[in-house]
Design an enzyme around this catalytic site. Sequence first.
Site, PDB file in Angstrom:
ATOM      1  N   LYS A 258     -13.783  -0.309  15.368  1.00 35.48           N
ATOM      2  CA  LYS A 258     -13.152   0.693  16.135  1.00 35.48           C
ATOM      3  C   LYS A 258     -12.170  -0.214  16.903  1.00 35.48           C
ATOM      4  O   LYS A 258     -10.935  -0.234  16.916  1.00 35.48           O
ATOM      5  CB  LYS A 258     -13.571   1.330  17.877  1.00 35.48           C
ATOM      6  N   ASP A 274       0.380   7.756   8.620  1.00 36.36           N
ATOM      7  CA  ASP A 274      -0.322   9.376   9.338  1.00 36.36           C
ATOM      8  C   ASP A 274      -1.655   8.568   9.643  1.00 36.36           C
ATOM      9  O   ASP A 274      -2.260   7.689   8.973  1.00 36.36           O
ATOM     10  CB  ASP A 274      -0.987   9.497   8.091  1.00 36.36           C
ATOM     11  N   HIS A 373     -10.100  -5.907  31.043  1.00 31.22           N
ATOM     12  CA  HIS A 373      -9.660  -4.452  31.031  1.00 31.22           C
ATOM     13  C   HIS A 373      -9.650  -3.186  31.707  1.00 31.22           C
ATOM     14  O   HIS A 373      -8.547  -2.464  32.186  1.00 31.22           O
ATOM     15  CB  HIS A 373     -11.068  -3.421  30.097  1.00 31.22           C
TER      16      HIS A 373
HETATM   17  P1  NAD Z   1       7.197  12.534   0.675  1.00 31.68           P
HETATM   18  O1  NAD Z   1       6.641  13.121  -0.561  1.00 31.68           O
HETATM   19  O2  NAD Z   1       7.977  12.785   1.527  1.00 31.68           O
HETATM   20  O3  NAD Z   1       7.971  10.914  -0.058  1.00 31.68           O
HETATM   21  C1  NAD Z   1       7.500  10.534  -1.393  1.00 31.68           C
HETATM   22  C2  NAD Z   1       8.899  10.756  -2.142  1.00 31.68           C
HETATM   23  O4  NAD Z   1       9.741   9.901  -2.057  1.00 31.68           O
HETATM   24  C3  NAD Z   1       8.276  10.065  -3.581  1.00 31.68           C
HETATM   25  O5  NAD Z   1       7.179  10.808  -4.307  1.00 31.68           O
HETATM   26  C4  NAD Z   1       9.751  10.373  -3.971  1.00 31.68           C
HETATM   27  O6  NAD Z   1       9.795  10.795  -5.196  1.00 31.68           O
HETATM   28  C5  NAD Z   1      10.307   9.343  -3.022  1.00 31.68           C
HETATM   29  N1  NAD Z   1      10.890   7.834  -2.797  1.00 31.68           N
HETATM   30  C6  NAD Z   1      12.305   7.922  -3.069  1.00 31.68           C
HETATM   31  N2  NAD Z   1      12.338   6.375  -2.334  1.00 31.68           N
HETATM   32  C7  NAD Z   1      11.057   5.918  -2.817  1.00 31.68           C
HETATM   33  C8  NAD Z   1      11.043   4.395  -2.611  1.00 31.68           C
HETATM   34  N3  NAD Z   1      11.703   3.499  -2.332  1.00 31.68           N
HETATM   35  N4  NAD Z   1       9.432   3.670  -2.983  1.00 31.68           N
HETATM   36  C9  NAD Z   1       8.765   5.878  -2.895  1.00 31.68           C
HETATM   37  N5  NAD Z   1       8.962   6.820  -3.113  1.00 31.68           N
HETATM   38  C10 NAD Z   1      10.220   6.889  -2.954  1.00 31.68           C
HETATM   39  O7  NAD Z   1       6.152  11.960   0.918  1.00 31.68           O
HETATM   40  P2  NAD Z   1       4.525  11.144   0.064  1.00 31.68           P
HETATM   41  O8  NAD Z   1       4.672   9.445   1.133  1.00 31.68           O
HETATM   42  O9  NAD Z   1       4.272  11.085  -0.881  1.00 31.68           O
HETATM   43  O10 NAD Z   1       3.292  11.975   1.825  1.00 31.68           O
HETATM   44  C11 NAD Z   1       2.811  11.244   2.981  1.00 31.68           C
HETATM   45  C12 NAD Z   1       2.881  12.582   3.472  1.00 31.68           C
HETATM   46  O11 NAD Z   1       1.825  13.183   3.443  1.00 31.68           O
HETATM   47  C13 NAD Z   1       2.916  11.862   4.673  1.00 31.68           C
HETATM   48  O12 NAD Z   1       3.295  12.691   6.270  1.00 31.68           O
HETATM   49  C14 NAD Z   1       0.832  12.695   5.297  1.00 31.68           C
HETATM   50  O13 NAD Z   1       0.715  13.063   6.267  1.00 31.68           O
HETATM   51  C15 NAD Z   1       0.806  13.454   4.766  1.00 31.68           C
HETATM   52  N6  NAD Z   1      -0.100  14.225   3.971  1.00 31.68           N
HETATM   53  C16 NAD Z   1      -1.534  13.001   3.698  1.00 31.68           C
HETATM   54  C17 NAD Z   1      -2.613  13.607   3.149  1.00 31.68           C
HETATM   55  C18 NAD Z   1      -3.963  12.689   3.676  1.00 31.68           C
HETATM   56  O14 NAD Z   1      -4.052  11.921   3.661  1.00 31.68           O
HETATM   57  N7  NAD Z   1      -4.734  13.135   2.941  1.00 31.68           N
HETATM   58  C19 NAD Z   1      -2.519  14.928   2.364  1.00 31.68           C
HETATM   59  C20 NAD Z   1      -1.530  15.557   2.151  1.00 31.68           C
HETATM   60  C21 NAD Z   1      -0.201  15.128   2.498  1.00 31.68           C
END
Ligand code: NAD
Length: 421
Positions: A258, A274, A373
């Site tokens: 923690k 996240d 603290h």
């Molecule tokens: P996102 O889909 O908004 O963005 C990712 C996309 O950005 C990629 O698929 C790609 O097409 C594009 N991209 C553009 N430039 C890029 C680069 N330089 N590098 C990589 N990709 C690039 O977001 P994400 O990262 O796929 O998902 C993150 C979100 O999902 C967070 O908000 C999270 O809270 C949420 N989420 C989390 C969970 C979980 O942790 N269990 C489940 C569902 C959703």
Amino acid sequence: MSSRIPGMRDLSISERRAVVAETAGIDVAELAAFDAGGFDGEAANQLSENVLGTFALPVGVAANLTVNGADVLVPMVTEEASVIAAASNGARIARVLGGFHTSSTGPIMQAQIQLVDVVDPHAARLRLLEARAELVELAAAQDPKLAEVGGGVRDLLVRTVGFEDQTYLVAHLVVDVRDAMGANAVNTMAEAVADRVAEIAGGRVVLRILTNKADMRLARARAVLDAEALGGPLVVDDMVHAYKLAAGDPYRAATHNKGIMNGISAVVLATGNDTRAVEAGAHSHAVGSAGRYTALSTFEKDADGNLVATLELPMPVGLVGGATKTHPGARAAVALTGVSSAAELAELITAVGLAQNIAALRVLASEGVQRGHMSLHAKNIAIAAGAGPDEVGPVVARLIADKAFGYDNAAAVLAELRRGR
Ligand code: NAD
């Protein structure tokens, strides 16, 4: 640039912004994103649902951090007093012998596809692996942008998972998500290949979702801590004892971890990432190979009598996607750090977690946490007891002088102060 800014705690917010912006080499106007929570109701309305407004928390900056030979200022969002002071303190001790050294695996996330009712799970597993190229290609076709930036689907793994009377076949898509956290990216891929996976395996798909046990996306930090800067050889020995209790006892490990997450979650939140994903990854990783919950970090004495601290854990954070680009405060926080890739951010966050851990363990193994603290927490107690803005200072001073931080004492001191006016 030097992240060592003596006297920062005595500055006003606007003075502190000026020093921090100058040190980090950014325009002070960028830090205006931290005014009133960083964004207005309309922007908040876009980010979540049934929005009523915004809910602000303090954003501060940890000083003294050196990572891989370069100084860095770290934005932290936390409601807990003493977290930022402790991170700065741990970083100050670590910088005596060169600060933190970091590394990381590639930004690899995995999605799971669960199959039920497969009559021949062992043979089905091999049929899926034979179709690896086809499935990888189908998944990759969902995200051309990811391929464009150098990421993409790297592999297909297939496991069998037994529980009670069931044996499930679970396919994993292994994806390099580059600068994204990657949850949405890999979930989209898992859904897209699910029907074909079911066809090949001969069963029915239930779940198609990433795993937060991101054990292919590890970040690591290490520091050598000068024995004298820690308070002498006995403190070193007692910090090792403190670590060994955490390594051997889940009751202590939970609190040890923690303390690490105090630093990690604060930077994850500040950068719009996240916190739950990182926390789930951390605690799943804390179940070590022995199958028992244990400490995420290690502490050992080196040949010179100095203490060596290490931390390794999953760090699924991004610079694109989620709220990282849409929250102005998160954008300002990232600008402050100066990082240019998700991997760099992941390593920085891990160094902060270790700095936090070092500070907590040092104080626990020597004077105990409550003096420092509670002095920092006294403001909250004074406010809770009803002190107004001009009363908080004198009430806090008395609580510290009395070494009595109870709400009853705060209320009594406040009443006395008001009687005297
Ligand atoms: P996102 O889909 O908004 O963005 C990712 C996309 O950005 C990629 O698929 C790609 O097409 C594009 N991209 C553009 N430039 C890029 C680069 N330089 N590098 C990589 N990709 C690039 O977001 P994400 O990262 O796929 O998902 C993150 C979100 O999902 C967070 O908000 C999270 O809270 C949420 N989420 C989390 C969970 C979980 O942790 N269990 C489940 C569902 C959703």
